[in-house]
Design a protein around this motif. Structure first.
Motif, PDB file in Angstrom:
ATOM      1  N   VAL A   1     -12.480  -6.287 -25.002  1.00 30.28           N
ATOM      2  CA  VAL A   1     -12.199  -7.643 -24.665  1.00 30.28           C
ATOM      3  C   VAL A   1     -12.115  -7.938 -23.198  1.00 30.28           C
ATOM      4  CG1 VAL A   1     -11.185  -9.971 -24.724  1.00 30.28           C
ATOM      5  CG2 VAL A   1     -10.880  -8.181 -26.660  1.00 30.28           C
ATOM      6  N   GLY A   2     -13.361  -8.300 -22.580  1.00 28.35           N
ATOM      7  CA  GLY A   2     -13.255  -8.439 -21.017  1.00 28.35           C
ATOM      8  C   GLY A   2     -12.742  -9.996 -20.673  1.00 28.35           C
ATOM      9  N   GLY A   3     -11.239  -9.918 -20.752  1.00 27.04           N
ATOM     10  CA  GLY A   3     -10.600 -11.207 -20.364  1.00 27.04           C
ATOM     11  C   GLY A   3     -10.814 -12.329 -21.255  1.00 27.04           C
TER      12      GLY A   3
ATOM     13  N   GLY B   1      -6.932   2.949 -19.567  1.00 27.82           N
ATOM     14  CA  GLY B   1      -7.502   3.228 -18.451  1.00 27.82           C
ATOM     15  C   GLY B   1      -8.393   4.222 -17.986  1.00 27.82           C
TER      16      GLY B   1
ATOM     17  N   VAL C   1      -6.467  -8.129 -24.244  1.00 27.15           N
ATOM     18  CA  VAL C   1      -7.380  -8.791 -23.508  1.00 27.15           C
ATOM     19  C   VAL C   1      -7.449  -8.296 -22.018  1.00 27.15           C
ATOM     20  CG1 VAL C   1      -7.440 -10.412 -25.160  1.00 27.15           C
ATOM     21  CG2 VAL C   1      -6.104 -10.621 -23.105  1.00 27.15           C
ATOM     22  N   GLY C   2      -6.583  -7.421 -21.918  1.00 25.89           N
ATOM     23  CA  GLY C   2      -6.345  -6.857 -20.343  1.00 25.89           C
ATOM     24  C   GLY C   2      -4.880  -6.789 -20.146  1.00 25.89           C
TER      25      GLY C   2
ATOM     26  N   GLY D   1     -15.963 -10.745 -19.291  1.00 22.75           N
ATOM     27  CA  GLY D   1     -16.917 -10.119 -20.405  1.00 22.75           C
ATOM     28  C   GLY D   1     -17.196 -11.554 -21.304  1.00 22.75           C
TER      29      GLY D   1
ATOM     30  N   ARG E   1      -2.074   2.800 -18.139  1.00 25.14           N
ATOM     31  CA  ARG E   1      -2.896   2.055 -19.471  1.00 25.14           C
ATOM     32  C   ARG E   1      -3.423   3.223 -20.513  1.00 25.14           C
ATOM     33  NH1 ARG E   1      -4.228  -3.526 -18.707  1.00 25.14           N
ATOM     34  NH2 ARG E   1      -5.408  -2.958 -20.842  1.00 25.14           N
TER      35      ARG E   1
ATOM     36  N   LYS F   1     -11.760   3.084 -19.453  1.00 26.62           N
ATOM     37  CA  LYS F   1     -12.209   1.644 -18.538  1.00 26.62           C
ATOM     38  C   LYS F   1     -12.956   2.323 -17.373  1.00 26.62           C
ATOM     39  CE  LYS F   1      -9.892  -1.941 -20.880  1.00 26.62           C
ATOM     40  NZ  LYS F   1      -8.799  -3.252 -20.884  1.00 26.62           N
TER      41      LYS F   1
ATOM     42  N   PHE G   1      -7.919 -15.526 -21.426  1.00 23.15           N
ATOM     43  CA  PHE G   1      -7.225 -16.847 -20.683  1.00 23.15           C
ATOM     44  C   PHE G   1      -7.151 -17.862 -21.476  1.00 23.15           C
ATOM     45  CE2 PHE G   1      -9.754 -14.022 -17.329  1.00 23.15           C
ATOM     46  CZ  PHE G   1      -8.597 -13.204 -17.295  1.00 23.15           C
TER      47      PHE G   1
ATOM     48  N   GLY H   1       0.542  -7.576 -11.804  1.00 26.28           N
ATOM     49  CA  GLY H   1      -0.866  -7.764 -12.253  1.00 26.28           C
ATOM     50  C   GLY H   1      -0.981  -9.216 -12.922  1.00 26.28           C
ATOM     51  N   GLN H   2       0.132  -9.738 -13.752  1.00 26.46           N
ATOM     52  CA  GLN H   2       0.239 -11.206 -14.428  1.00 26.46           C
ATOM     53  C   GLN H   2       0.245 -12.009 -13.260  1.00 26.46           C
ATOM     54  OE1 GLN H   2      -0.540 -12.106 -17.506  1.00 26.46           O
ATOM     55  NE2 GLN H   2      -1.690 -10.079 -17.638  1.00 26.46           N
TER      56      GLN H   2
END
Lengths: 788, 166
Positions: free
Chosen positions: A258-260, A30, A516-517, A210, A27, A33, A262, A688-689
């Motif tokens: 952005v910490g997630g 990455g 957003v991740g 987040g 990423r 982060k 959904f 990952g998804q």
């Protein structure tokens, strides 16, 4: 010592690696982060900054007789206390229907509704000021989803004259789908077996880690710069401008880390509040929700009650389905209409059924507003129709996977909406693959001294050494749409700039896509490398200086903004080659076969015809393109017919569980998945998804629910709202299919949501297999298993 | 009040600290180290995990005054300049980072685990990380990252002089 994290930290990042599409480079964000240097919205700091806080209603339904802010204003360190009376423009906002007050006006409709906002020099000062605001409430009984359907008796959530988009009563939106002969008496007579089931899905929370956060900075031109964690910058701005009474060019948004998301950041939360406080005080204002406020500050997944009837012939062919679905929309509309559209159109699952009659309705209640969450209306339905498939299989004495495969849709099948599926739909194949995976060993049978408690239900609480533990296996498969549906003008914008920097060609990608991740920024760099043959790619911060990217939702961003980046890169390549044609007199036939590879222009025989650096010189090529998927149609309101969705995506799960049937404890031992992703643009990100989506489905199956009693939220914390830990989450083998969708860029298929659908019914089916219980509600709790 | 402590080996002073502030708030808002994350601020998610005198703790549950004259280690202190710690590098390589909000806490917790256990079993990894919530990854790639970091550290020890094992 590190300096403060300011908006300047939201700068362009270079994407490492040389890999194009189909590879899994690291990423671009990455390293930042893992070093703790990535600037999330909640990390931002500004000189002279104030902290904003919200006063929220403790009641689900009440008239507000008065609001007295004088004691709060008198507190030293407090700069502003604002109510709806201080709003310069419109007092309402909303994604589809502007029915939600920015701050409550004379009444509150849900527990947690914002009433006033405070700016102070320390977050604790702001919290204390909020505690000093005196509100006089006249409380009424909350209207729940049952009461909502009888407004004559229980009243209206909104005054009837205020309803903005529905026919009557407390209905936000409803959709009927009539397919074949529906569920007429004739159709019913053709079924040898009819099974009926009533199912419930509890209210799930996105629980991104987040918290809602942003920093609003007043600008010299009278406008506002907002640094924000969101899913869709431009639709935030669209809702903010009327409230702030500012034109779009004076409301500038930049995506902060952005910490997630959904789905939980699709609606605005603190965006307008922070800007109102910044406008009023003339100072930068930061708002960061804590976890409790986060539970009140965003919409949730709609709770659902569903009644299904499935009719089939003795040999297992589905004859008809009747479905009645009521979704609890909560106090405001949010995206309820689109959720209803999904529930109705995807309500029978990935099966060929000649006759269907489906009714889906969302109602206004005094419960927390519900809207977008991963799976968006399709999750609830999947629990319903897959539970029915198991029930039908049991009634027919048939293997449940065989029954599913017998009725599975495929390319060319007709959906209840009349839409013909014109891309691969390998439903039977996914079931076959997931069933064929090797089964995990039965660890719990090793009772006695050799047992590892950590492998048993109950874990190290030492509640069993294997006695009372029963293994179960269950399956599920689902169908999800990709992209925005029902005639929405769904597009994304990308700008790609190619120039020579320090003697090497460098591409810049600029979009408004909310990372957003999910790893969209990684894929954008891969696409540009593939299309332009350059190694060095830089990702610009997402902001509103470039056109809308649409939302990071509906599994759409790789398709849509990925498609836009591909198109913009193609436009750049076209401009570069046109330059070569002018300069070097290349023939159209030669140009038609040229590609950009490793910084060179090469022909069909891979011979180098020009160096990219020479062609570019000191004249950058800069192209901005809007990308659209093929148009869809609104569903007919009476029949539900229409080409409503642009793409479908499928995932199948097999769950293996061990259940301590005496104590009602469940351990999910393994959760295997098979999914078709069309083209795995980044295989690591795809896994990952699938892992992440499956785990959220696991959470809905056995633990996650916002408990609402008479409109009051009882568990707004991570102490009481449980999401899966690493101990709750099993190994998840994944089998990825890549059957290209001919209509999509690179043949790809949105991957993020489908795994969230089928994990839940697969796990519940496994628990049913272990216990023999009906289990018509998720999440399944220990008391449902022990009968206590 | 004034709080004097060390962060990542450096002497640090925080002034005008209100007694109710947490170590997490002081790190994030007063000394410019926002790497430790504020996901729940109630000790449930592990996103703010830091070392306090060598032991991993939730910084949100430590009152600022409790760190007077003590040593705090944060995610910002794991790397040596541009050289990542093997745990950090493994998280990047294995795809264990998505939104990344849980990552700082997981890195500190994993760093501590691998200091204590050179070859942790999967069950030991899950137990050690059970206080760290992640909402994006489903933990599969986090498991891979921890296994990868353990293997790389073992390789590095294999080439190191005898007696260097920590």
């Amino acid at each position: 010592m590190a300096g403060p994290t300011t908006p300047r930290n939201l700068s362009a990042v270079s994407a490492p690696g040389r890999d194009g599409i189909g590879a899994s480079p690291p990423r671009p964000d990455g390293i930042l982060k893992v070093k703790g240097d990535f600037a999330y919205a909640s990390d931002l700091w500004h000189e002279d900054m104030l902290w904003g806080t919200t006063l929220r209603s403790p009641h689900a339904r009440a008239r507000i007789r008065s609001v007295d802010v004088s004691a709060a204003l008198a507190l030293p360190g407090v700069y502003a206390v604002l109510t709806h009376e201080d709003i310069p423009g419109s007092k309402f906002y909303g994604l589809e229907i502007a029915d939600q007050p920015v701050l409550a006006i004379d009444e509150v409709r849900f527990h947690g509704e914002p009433i006033a906002i405070v700016a102070a020099d320390h977050p604790e000062t702001a919290r204390r000021a909020v505690a000093r605001i005196v509100v006089d409430y006249d409380v009424s009984p909350a209207i729940g989803p049952v009461e909502a359907l009888d407004p004559e008796r229980y009243g209206h959530v909104h005054a009837p004259a205020d309803y903005k988009a529905h026919a009557s009563g407390n209905i936000v939106h409803s959709q009927h789908v009539h397919h074949g002969d529906g569920d007429s008496a004739e159709v019913r007579a053709r079924a040898d077996v009819i099974v009926r089931g009533e199912y419930e899905v509890g209210m799930q929370d996105q629980a991104f880690l987040g918290p809602e956060s942003g920093l609003a900075v007043p600008a010299e031109d009278g406008g506002i710069d907002l640094y924000i964690a969101t899913q869709w910058l431009h639709v935030d701005r669209q809702q903010m401008c009327p409230v702030l009474a500012l034109p779009p060019e004076k409301v500038r948004l930049t995506l902060a880390g952005v910490g997630g998301a959904f789905g939980g950041r699709e609606d605005i939360s603190m965006q307008v509040h922070a800007c109102l406080l910044a406008q009023y005080t003339g100072k930068p204002v930061k708002i960061v929700y804590n976890r409790e406020e986060s539970f009140f500050g965003h919409v949730h997944r709609h709770p659902a009650t569903m009644v299904f009837e499935h009719g089939a012939t003795r040999d297992g062919r589905l004859v008809f389905v009747r479905a009645e679905i009521v979704l609890d929309g909560g106090a405001y509309a949010s995206s309820s209409p689109a959720v209803v559209g999904n529930a109705a159109s995807l309500g029978i699952g990935p099966y060929v059924i000649p006759n269907a009659s489906i009714d889906a309705t969302a109602v206004y209640t005094n419960n927390p507003p519900c809207g977008a969450m991963r799976g968006f209306g399709a999750v609830q339905m999947c629990f319903g129709y897959e539970s029915q498939m198991d029930r039908l299989a049991a009634e027919l004495g048939m293997d449940p996977v065989k029954l599913r495969r017998l009725n599975a849709m495929e390319q060319g099948s007709v959906l209840p909406t009349g839409q013909v599926v014109d891309a691969p739909a390998p439903v039977a194949e996914l079931l076959r693959r997931v069933e064929a995976m090797p089964l995990p060993a039965a660890a719990y049978r090793r009772t006695g001294d050799g047992v590892d408690l950590r492998e048993l239900p109950g874990g190290v609480s030492n509640s069993t050494h294997g006695e009372g533990v029963v293994r179960g296996i269950g399956y599920g498969v689902g169908i999800k749409n990709v992209g925005f549906s029902e005639g929405f003008d769904d597009y994304s914008t990308a700008r790609v700039r190619l120039e020579v920097i320090n003697g090497a060609p460098v591409a810049l990608v600029h979009t408004a896509m909310a990372e957003v991740g999910q790893g969209g920024v990684t894929v954008h760099a891969q696409i540009v490398r593939t299309e332009l043959g350059v190694d060095l790619v830089t990702i610009a911060p997402a902001d509103t200086r470039v056109g809308s990217a649409g939302s990071t939702s509906a599994s759409r961003q790789t398709y849509m903004t990925g498609g836009a980046v591909k198109s913009a890169a193609e436009a750049v390549r076209g401009t570069v080659l046109a330059r070569g044609r002018r300069r070097h007199g290349w023939t159209p036939d030669l140009v038609a076969g040229l590609r950009l590879v490793d910084g060179k222009v090469v022909d069909r025989a891979d011979a180098v015809v020009a160096d990219l650096v020479d062609l570019l010189g000191d004249e950058p090529v800069d192209e901005t393109v809007e990308f659209r998927h093929r148009p869809t149609q609104a569903f007919d309101r009476l029949t539900g017919q229409g080409f409503g969705h642009v793409q479908y995506t499928f995932c199948a799960h097999r769950a293996v569980v061990d259940v301590d049937v005496e104590l009602g404890l469940v351990k999910v031992v393994e959760l295997a998945a098979a999914q078709d992703v069309g083209k795995a643009m980044n295989p690591l990100a795809v896994l990952g998804q699938i892992h992440g989506g499956s785990t959220q489905g696991l959470g809905l199956a056995v633990m996650e629910e916002i408990v609402v009693a008479e409109g009051r939220v009882r568990n707004p914390s991570f102490t009481d709202y449980l999401i899966p830990t690493i101990l709750d989450t099993p190994p998840m083998p994944v089998d990825v299919l890549e059957l290209a969708d001919p209509h999509a860029p690179y043949g790809l298929r949105g991957a993020g949501e489908a795994p969230t659908l089928s994990a839940t019914p697969a796990i519940v089916a496994a628990i049913r297999a272990a216990t023999g219980l009906a289990l018509n509600r998720v999440p399944v709790r220990p008391e449902h298993l022990t009968g206590i | 009040m004034r709080v004097t402590f060390t962060v990542n080996g450096r002497p640090t002073e925080a002034d005008d600290v209100w007694e109710g502030e947490s170590l997490l708030y002081v790190l994030r808002e007063r000394v410019g180290l926002p790497g430790s994350k504020n996901a729940c601020e109630q000790g449930e998610c592990g996103s703010c995990t830091v070392y306090l005198d060598g032991a991993p703790v939730c910084a949100c549950l430590v009152a600022a005054g409790q760190v007077q004259d003590r040593a705090v280690g944060t995610v910002e202190g794991l790397a040596d300049g541009d050289t990542l710690d093997p745990v950090q590098q493994a998280f990047v390589d294995a795809g264990a980072v998505q939104c990344g909000f849980c990552t700082p806490g997981l890195l500190v917790q994993t760093h501590d685990l691998l200091n204590r256990a050179h070859h942790p079993s999967d069950a030991e990894i899950r137990e050690a990380l059970s206080g760290n919530l992640c909402r994006c990854t489903g933990y599969e790639k986090i498991m891979d990252a921890v296994r990868l970091a353990a293997a790389r550290k073992a390789d590095a020890r294999g080439t190191a002089p005898a007696g260097s094992e920590g």
